[in-house]
Design a protein around this motif. Structure first.
Motif, PDB file in Angstrom:
ATOM      1  N   ALA A  99       0.838  -1.204   0.000  1.00 39.81           N
ATOM      2  CA  ALA A  99       0.000   0.000   0.000  1.00 39.81           C
ATOM      3  C   ALA A  99       0.872   1.253   0.000  1.00 39.81           C
ATOM      4  O   ALA A  99       0.580   2.228  -0.696  1.00 39.81           O
ATOM      5  CB  ALA A  99      -0.937  -0.005   1.202  1.00 39.81           C
ATOM      6  N   TYR A 100       1.955   1.224   0.770  1.00 40.15           N
ATOM      7  CA  TYR A 100       2.838   2.382   0.838  1.00 40.15           C
ATOM      8  C   TYR A 100       3.519   2.627  -0.505  1.00 40.15           C
ATOM      9  O   TYR A 100       3.779   3.774  -0.881  1.00 40.15           O
ATOM     10  CB  TYR A 100       3.869   2.206   1.949  1.00 40.15           C
ATOM     11  CG  TYR A 100       4.568   3.489   2.305  1.00 40.15           C
ATOM     12  CD1 TYR A 100       3.877   4.520   2.927  1.00 40.15           C
ATOM     13  CD2 TYR A 100       5.898   3.686   1.993  1.00 40.15           C
ATOM     14  CE1 TYR A 100       4.497   5.720   3.233  1.00 40.15           C
ATOM     15  CE2 TYR A 100       6.531   4.881   2.296  1.00 40.15           C
ATOM     16  CZ  TYR A 100       5.827   5.890   2.918  1.00 40.15           C
ATOM     17  OH  TYR A 100       6.447   7.079   3.206  1.00 40.15           O
ATOM     18  N   ALA A 101       3.765   1.553  -1.242  1.00 36.65           N
ATOM     19  CA  ALA A 101       4.367   1.698  -2.571  1.00 36.65           C
ATOM     20  C   ALA A 101       3.479   2.541  -3.478  1.00 36.65           C
ATOM     21  O   ALA A 101       3.978   3.307  -4.314  1.00 36.65           O
ATOM     22  CB  ALA A 101       4.622   0.334  -3.194  1.00 36.65           C
ATOM     23  N   GLU A 102       2.167   2.434  -3.314  1.00 38.37           N
ATOM     24  CA  GLU A 102       1.246   3.261  -4.113  1.00 38.37           C
ATOM     25  C   GLU A 102       1.424   4.737  -3.765  1.00 38.37           C
ATOM     26  O   GLU A 102       1.403   5.602  -4.639  1.00 38.37           O
ATOM     27  CB  GLU A 102      -0.198   2.820  -3.879  1.00 38.37           C
ATOM     28  CG  GLU A 102      -1.190   3.439  -4.823  1.00 38.37           C
ATOM     29  CD  GLU A 102      -0.942   3.063  -6.281  1.00 38.37           C
ATOM     30  OE1 GLU A 102      -0.987   3.980  -7.133  1.00 38.37           O
ATOM     31  OE2 GLU A 102      -0.702   1.880  -6.571  1.00 38.37           O
ATOM     32  N   SER A 103       1.631   5.039  -2.478  1.00 34.42           N
ATOM     33  CA  SER A 103       1.850   6.439  -2.094  1.00 34.42           C
ATOM     34  C   SER A 103       3.176   6.940  -2.671  1.00 34.42           C
ATOM     35  O   SER A 103       3.272   8.091  -3.111  1.00 34.42           O
ATOM     36  CB  SER A 103       1.818   6.605  -0.573  1.00 34.42           C
ATOM     37  OG  SER A 103       2.982   6.109   0.041  1.00 34.42           O
ATOM     38  N   LEU A 104       4.185   6.079  -2.695  1.00 36.09           N
ATOM     39  CA  LEU A 104       5.474   6.488  -3.256  1.00 36.09           C
ATOM     40  C   LEU A 104       5.376   6.735  -4.762  1.00 36.09           C
ATOM     41  O   LEU A 104       6.045   7.630  -5.291  1.00 36.09           O
ATOM     42  CB  LEU A 104       6.543   5.438  -2.957  1.00 36.09           C
ATOM     43  CG  LEU A 104       6.934   5.296  -1.483  1.00 36.09           C
ATOM     44  CD1 LEU A 104       7.948   4.168  -1.313  1.00 36.09           C
ATOM     45  CD2 LEU A 104       7.472   6.610  -0.917  1.00 36.09           C
ATOM     46  N   ARG A 105       4.526   5.959  -5.446  1.00 38.28           N
ATOM     47  CA  ARG A 105       4.316   6.197  -6.878  1.00 38.28           C
ATOM     48  C   ARG A 105       3.752   7.593  -7.112  1.00 38.28           C
ATOM     49  O   ARG A 105       4.183   8.324  -8.009  1.00 38.28           O
ATOM     50  CB  ARG A 105       3.378   5.144  -7.470  1.00 38.28           C
ATOM     51  CG  ARG A 105       4.090   3.945  -8.049  1.00 38.28           C
ATOM     52  CD  ARG A 105       3.144   3.063  -8.857  1.00 38.28           C
ATOM     53  NE  ARG A 105       2.214   2.302  -8.057  1.00 38.28           N
ATOM     54  CZ  ARG A 105       2.541   1.204  -7.367  1.00 38.28           C
ATOM     55  NH1 ARG A 105       3.763   0.750  -7.394  1.00 38.28           N
ATOM     56  NH2 ARG A 105       1.641   0.566  -6.667  1.00 38.28           N
ATOM     57  N   GLN A 106       2.786   7.976  -6.287  1.00 39.21           N
ATOM     58  CA  GLN A 106       2.168   9.293  -6.469  1.00 39.21           C
ATOM     59  C   GLN A 106       3.119  10.412  -6.052  1.00 39.21           C
ATOM     60  O   GLN A 106       3.119  11.492  -6.642  1.00 39.21           O
ATOM     61  CB  GLN A 106       0.843   9.374  -5.714  1.00 39.21           C
ATOM     62  CG  GLN A 106      -0.161   8.320  -6.145  1.00 39.21           C
ATOM     63  CD  GLN A 106      -0.187   8.058  -7.640  1.00 39.21           C
ATOM     64  OE1 GLN A 106      -0.078   8.974  -8.452  1.00 39.21           O
ATOM     65  NE2 GLN A 106      -0.318   6.789  -8.013  1.00 39.21           N
ATOM     66  N   TYR A 107       3.949  10.149  -5.057  1.00 40.50           N
ATOM     67  CA  TYR A 107       4.981  11.124  -4.686  1.00 40.50           C
ATOM     68  C   TYR A 107       5.949  11.313  -5.855  1.00 40.50           C
ATOM     69  O   TYR A 107       6.381  12.433  -6.147  1.00 40.50           O
ATOM     70  CB  TYR A 107       5.716  10.656  -3.430  1.00 40.50           C
ATOM     71  CG  TYR A 107       6.729  11.648  -2.920  1.00 40.50           C
ATOM     72  CD1 TYR A 107       6.329  12.787  -2.224  1.00 40.50           C
ATOM     73  CD2 TYR A 107       8.085  11.449  -3.122  1.00 40.50           C
ATOM     74  CE1 TYR A 107       7.261  13.701  -1.750  1.00 40.50           C
ATOM     75  CE2 TYR A 107       9.022  12.356  -2.648  1.00 40.50           C
ATOM     76  CZ  TYR A 107       8.606  13.479  -1.967  1.00 40.50           C
ATOM     77  OH  TYR A 107       9.519  14.392  -1.501  1.00 40.50           O
ATOM     78  N   GLY A 108       6.270  10.229  -6.541  1.00 40.26           N
ATOM     79  CA  GLY A 108       7.127  10.312  -7.724  1.00 40.26           C
ATOM     80  C   GLY A 108       6.495  11.152  -8.824  1.00 40.26           C
ATOM     81  O   GLY A 108       7.168  11.948  -9.488  1.00 40.26           O
ATOM     82  N   THR A 109       5.175  10.984  -9.006  1.00 35.04           N
ATOM     83  CA  THR A 109       4.462  11.796  -9.996  1.00 35.04           C
ATOM     84  C   THR A 109       4.516  13.274  -9.611  1.00 35.04           C
ATOM     85  O   THR A 109       4.757  14.143 -10.461  1.00 35.04           O
ATOM     86  CB  THR A 109       2.996  11.331 -10.111  1.00 35.04           C
ATOM     87  OG1 THR A 109       2.973   9.968 -10.520  1.00 35.04           O
ATOM     88  CG2 THR A 109       2.221  12.180 -11.101  1.00 35.04           C
ATOM     89  N   LEU A 110       4.295  13.552  -8.330  1.00 32.77           N
ATOM     90  CA  LEU A 110       4.374  14.931  -7.849  1.00 32.77           C
ATOM     91  C   LEU A 110       5.777  15.495  -8.078  1.00 32.77           C
ATOM     92  O   LEU A 110       5.935  16.610  -8.568  1.00 32.77           O
ATOM     93  CB  LEU A 110       4.016  14.995  -6.365  1.00 32.77           C
ATOM     94  CG  LEU A 110       4.173  16.354  -5.690  1.00 32.77           C
ATOM     95  CD1 LEU A 110       3.174  17.349  -6.248  1.00 32.77           C
ATOM     96  CD2 LEU A 110       4.017  16.222  -4.184  1.00 32.77           C
ATOM     97  N   ARG A 111       6.765  14.703  -7.739  1.00 32.05           N
ATOM     98  CA  ARG A 111       8.153  15.147  -7.897  1.00 32.05           C
ATOM     99  C   ARG A 111       8.452  15.469  -9.369  1.00 32.05           C
ATOM    100  O   ARG A 111       9.104  16.468  -9.677  1.00 32.05           O
ATOM    101  CB  ARG A 111       9.082  14.070  -7.370  1.00 32.05           C
ATOM    102  CG  ARG A 111      10.504  14.485  -7.342  1.00 32.05           C
ATOM    103  CD  ARG A 111      11.403  13.354  -6.835  1.00 32.05           C
ATOM    104  NE  ARG A 111      12.709  13.920  -6.595  1.00 32.05           N
ATOM    105  CZ  ARG A 111      13.264  14.055  -5.413  1.00 32.05           C
ATOM    106  NH1 ARG A 111      12.641  13.632  -4.349  1.00 32.05           N
ATOM    107  NH2 ARG A 111      14.443  14.593  -5.294  1.00 32.05           N
ATOM    108  N   THR A 112       7.970  14.618 -10.275  1.00 31.19           N
ATOM    109  CA  THR A 112       8.181  14.855 -11.705  1.00 31.19           C
ATOM    110  C   THR A 112       7.492  16.138 -12.149  1.00 31.19           C
ATOM    111  O   THR A 112       8.072  16.954 -12.876  1.00 31.19           O
ATOM    112  CB  THR A 112       7.663  13.659 -12.524  1.00 31.19           C
ATOM    113  OG1 THR A 112       8.400  12.495 -12.147  1.00 31.19           O
ATOM    114  CG2 THR A 112       7.810  13.892 -14.008  1.00 31.19           C
ATOM    115  N   SER A 113       6.250  16.336 -11.705  1.00 32.43           N
ATOM    116  CA  SER A 113       5.500  17.542 -12.078  1.00 32.43           C
ATOM    117  C   SER A 113       6.204  18.799 -11.584  1.00 32.43           C
ATOM    118  O   SER A 113       6.327  19.790 -12.313  1.00 32.43           O
ATOM    119  CB  SER A 113       4.081  17.492 -11.512  1.00 32.43           C
ATOM    120  OG  SER A 113       3.367  16.409 -12.049  1.00 32.43           O
TER     121      SER A 113
END
Length: 199
Positions: free
Chosen positions: A127-141
């Protein structure tokens, strides 16, 4: 003649039941708060005996875990729908508004995702991996807008989560802090050296 593989109907039914469990848990959380989510209440809402529920989830924390991952997938869908302008400040404004609107639209979801208010609950690695994926998207943006340093990203997330928390605590359903997002973005950009847009 090519034959397509048989569908795994049992797995499909199991996944549909798990989705029903998560949806029922969200309904309870929205109506009564996260602390009111119980396996018995979930079972009652979906027409299942509580012992049968254990064949799908092994604990209340497993339900919260599924909700946590689900919430981050919802955030991911909002991030994926963003259309960022070329101008860095305008792009950061879009990111701020998308996150702020997502977070304030559902206080129970925000609480589960960003506040640790459930005793004994820690998201699983999956579940935490899903949050890290979205953090990665935020970081890219943010990187596309010129925010590359980790310290700057940390300040951005602290500012935005603080604005969100203030809105939820002090003006739920209103727009007092949302109206100030443009000022927050401008102050942040000034601090990290993102040039002012020609207006």
């Amino acid at each position: 003649m090519k034959v397509s593989p048989n569908r795994d109907r049992r797995a499909e039914r199991r996944e549909a039941t798990r989705r029903e469990i998560v949806d029922a848990a969200w309904d309870i959380a929205h109506a009564e708060g996260l602390a009111s989510v119980t396996l018995r209440e979930i079972a009652d809402r979906i027409g299942m005996r509580p012992p049968s529920l254990y064949s799908h989830v092994d604990s209340k924390n497993a339900v919260f875990d599924a909700m946590f991952a689900d919430a981050y997938r919802q955030l991911g869908a909002d991030f994926d729908a963003m259309e960022l302008p070329d101008d860095p400040r305008a792009a950061l404004q879009v990111v701020a508004e998308v996150f702020f609107d997502f977070a304030t639209a559902d206080p129970a979801r925000y609480q589960l995702m960003f506040q640790r208010t459930l005793p004994g609950f820690t998201p699983s690695d999956a579940a935490y991996a899903e949050s890290l994926r979205q953090y990665g998207t935020l970081r890219t943006s943010l990187g596309q807008a010129g925010v590359a340093m980790q310290d700057d990203l940390d300040i951005w997330t602290a500012l935005l989560s603080g604005f969100t928390a203030q809105q939820l605590a002090n003006d739920p359903g209103g727009d007092r802090w949302r109206r100030q997002l443009h000022r927050m973005v401008d102050m942040f950009c000034d601090a990290v050296g993102i040039e002012e847009t020609q207006r």
